[in-house]
Design an enzyme around this catalytic site. Structure first.
Site, PDB file in Angstrom:
ATOM      1  N   LYS A   4       0.891  -1.160   0.000  1.00  0.00           N
ATOM      2  CA  LYS A   4       0.000   0.000   0.000  1.00  0.00           C
ATOM      3  C   LYS A   4       0.933   1.214   0.000  1.00  0.00           C
ATOM      4  O   LYS A   4       1.187   1.847   1.025  1.00  0.00           O
ATOM      5  CB  LYS A   4      -0.930  -0.027   1.215  1.00  0.00           C
ATOM      6  CG  LYS A   4      -2.157   0.842   1.038  1.00  0.00           C
ATOM      7  CD  LYS A   4      -3.220   0.536   2.068  1.00  0.00           C
ATOM      8  CE  LYS A   4      -4.238   1.653   2.171  1.00  0.00           C
ATOM      9  NZ  LYS A   4      -5.043   1.890   0.975  1.00  0.00           N
TER      10      LYS A   4
HETATM   11  N1  PMP Z   1      -7.384  -1.853  -3.488  1.00  0.00           N
HETATM   12  C1  PMP Z   1      -6.837  -0.653  -3.284  1.00  0.00           C
HETATM   13  C2  PMP Z   1      -6.024  -0.039  -4.358  1.00  0.00           C
HETATM   14  C3  PMP Z   1      -7.035   0.021  -2.068  1.00  0.00           C
HETATM   15  O1  PMP Z   1      -6.513   1.233  -1.867  1.00  0.00           O
HETATM   16  C4  PMP Z   1      -7.830  -0.575  -1.070  1.00  0.00           C
HETATM   17  C5  PMP Z   1      -8.065   0.142   0.236  1.00  0.00           C
HETATM   18  N2  PMP Z   1      -7.058  -0.123   1.160  1.00  0.00           N
HETATM   19  C6  PMP Z   1      -8.376  -1.846  -1.318  1.00  0.00           C
HETATM   20  C7  PMP Z   1      -8.127  -2.454  -2.541  1.00  0.00           C
HETATM   21  C8  PMP Z   1      -9.171  -2.539  -0.282  1.00  0.00           C
HETATM   22  O2  PMP Z   1      -8.324  -2.965   0.733  1.00  0.00           O
HETATM   23  P1  PMP Z   1      -8.816  -3.130   2.239  1.00  0.00           P
HETATM   24  O3  PMP Z   1     -10.040  -3.972   2.172  1.00  0.00           O
HETATM   25  O4  PMP Z   1      -7.717  -3.828   2.914  1.00  0.00           O
HETATM   26  O5  PMP Z   1      -9.096  -1.778   2.760  1.00  0.00           O
END
Ligand code: PMP
Length: 307
Positions: free
Chosen positions: A160
Site C-alpha cells: 500500500k
Molecule cells: N485496493 C486498493 C487499491 C485500495 O486502496 C484498497 C483500500 N485499502 C483496497 C483495494 C481494499 O483494501 P482493504 O479492504 O484492505 O481496505
C-alpha cells in the site's frame, strides 16, 4: 474533513494543527512511502479497531516491499493507534478512519533513499461512508477506466505504497469528471484488477466471484467478506473476470475499509441486475456491519477495544 485533537508523530502527540513536516520531506518529492487505512467502529463496549493486527502487519510488509526500514515495531504501532483514539476522545457517533503513514523525512535529497530518515505518523478522524450513505443502499455508477492498473512489471501491487495512488487518483478523476462515482481498472492483460481503492465481487447464478491478487492489493475487507460468505454457505470462486462478465452478472459490489461493502448498480452504463443492491450483496453487507460494529460474537476476535 473533521479535525481531531491530536496526531501521533514518532512517539509524540502533536496538536492537529501543528502536525507539520519540512517542505524537503523526501516522500513529498519522490513518492516513496507506505500507509494504511484502518477503521474503528462504535460498539456497545466502546470504540473498537477492526483487524488492527492485520492492517499493521500489512503496513510493515508494505515498508519491506519498498525498501524502507520502519522506525517502529508492530507492537509500538498498534499501541500508538489505540492511544491516539483514546486521547482524541471521539464522539462515538461515527466510525473513525485511522491513517498510519511511514515516510522518508527531511535531511537527504536525491533518489538514493536509504540514508533518508524514516518517520512515522498516525492520524485519525471521524469519517462516514466513503462512497456515500446512499451508495451503501442504492449502489454507485462505475466506469471502466482508460487508466490500466499499475503493472507488476514496474510497481508493487501488494504494497500500500503512496506512489501507487497516482494511478488510482487519475482513474478516480477520470470517472468523476465523466459523471460516474468510481473507477474500475483492468490489468495489463485486460482482466479486472480492482477499483481505485476497492476490490470487486460479482455474483452469477448464486456464485460469488472475485479476482485474484496478481495485480491488486491483498484486501483485508475482501478476505473478511469471503470468510462471511463461506459461513453463509455460498460458493466462492477466485478467478479472473472481464468487464463484459460484469455487464451480465446478477450483482456486483466493491469492498474496502473505506468503501465497506458498496453495491455497484451499473458499469459503463450497463445496468447490473435489478439496478439496485442485490440480495446477496445485502446479506453480506449486513453481515459485515454486524462484525465491525461488534454485533457478531463469533468475530469479536477481529476487534481491538480501545478501553
Ligand atoms: N485496493 C486498493 C487499491 C485500495 O486502496 C484498497 C483500500 N485499502 C483496497 C483495494 C481494499 O483494501 P482493504 O479492504 O484492505 O481496505
Amino acid at each position: 474533513m473533521d479535525k481531531a485533537k491530536y496526531i501521533w508523530m514518532d512517539g509524540e502527540f502533536k496538536n492537529w494543527d501543528d502536525a507539520n513536516v519540512h517542505i524537503l520531506t523526501h516522500t513529498l518529492h519522490y513518492g516513496n512511502g507506505v500507509f494504511e487505512g484502518t477503521r474503528a467502529y462504535p460498539t456497545k463496549k466502546g470504540l473498537a479497531i477492526f483487524k488492527l493486527k492485520e492492517h499493521t502487519k500489512r503496513l510493515l510488509n508494505s515498508a519491506k516491499i519498498v525498501a524502507i526500514k520502519p522506525n517502529c515495531t508492530q507492537e509500538q504501532l498498534e499501541e500508538a493507534q489505540l492511544e491516539l483514539l483514546r486521547k482524541n476522545e471521539f464522539s462515538g457517533n461515527s466510525s473513525v478512519y485511522i491513517r498510519p503513514l511511514i515516510y522518508l523525512g527531511y535531511g537527504v535529497m536525491g533518489l538514493h533513499h536509504t540514508q533518508a530518515p524514516v518517520n512515522t505518523a498516525v492520524a485519525a478522524w471521524e469519517w462516514g461512508a466513503y462512497l456515500g450513505d446512499e451508495g451503501l443502499e442504492k449502489g454507485i455508477k462505475v466506469k471502466t477506466s482508460s487508466i490500466v492498473r499499475n503493472s507488476v512489471k514496474s510497481t508493487f501491487g501488494k504494497a500500500k505504497a503512496v506512489a501507487n495512488y497516482l494511478n488510482s487518483q487519475m482513474a478516480k478523476f477520470e470517472a468523476l469528471e465523466a459523471g460516474y462515482e468510481e473507477a474500475l481498472m483492468v490489468d495489463d492483460s485486460g482482466f479486472i484488477a480492482e477499483g481505485s481503492g476497492e476490490c470487486i465481487f460479482i455474483v452469477r447464478d448464486g456464485v460469488l466471484i472475485t479476482p485474484p491478487h496478481d495485480n491488486s492489493l491483498e484486501s483485508i475487507t475482501q478476505a473478511t467478506v469471503m470468510e462471511l460468505a463461506k459461513d453463509k454457505g455460498l460458493t466462492i470462486e477466485q478467478r479472473n473476470i472481464t468487464r463484459d462478465e460484469i455487464y451480465i452478472c446478477d450483482e456486483a459490489f466493491f469492498t474496502g475499509t473505506a468503501a465497506e461493502v458498496t453495491p455497484i448498480n451499473s458499469l459503463d452504463s450497463r445496468v447490473i441486475g435489478n439496478g439496485s443492491r442485490g440480495e446477496i450483496t445485502k446479506m453480506l453487507q449486513e453481515a459485515y456491519f454486524d462484525v465491525v460494529y461488534g454485533r457478531d460474537e463469533k468475530y469479536d476476535h477481529y476487534l481491538t477495544y480501545i478501553n
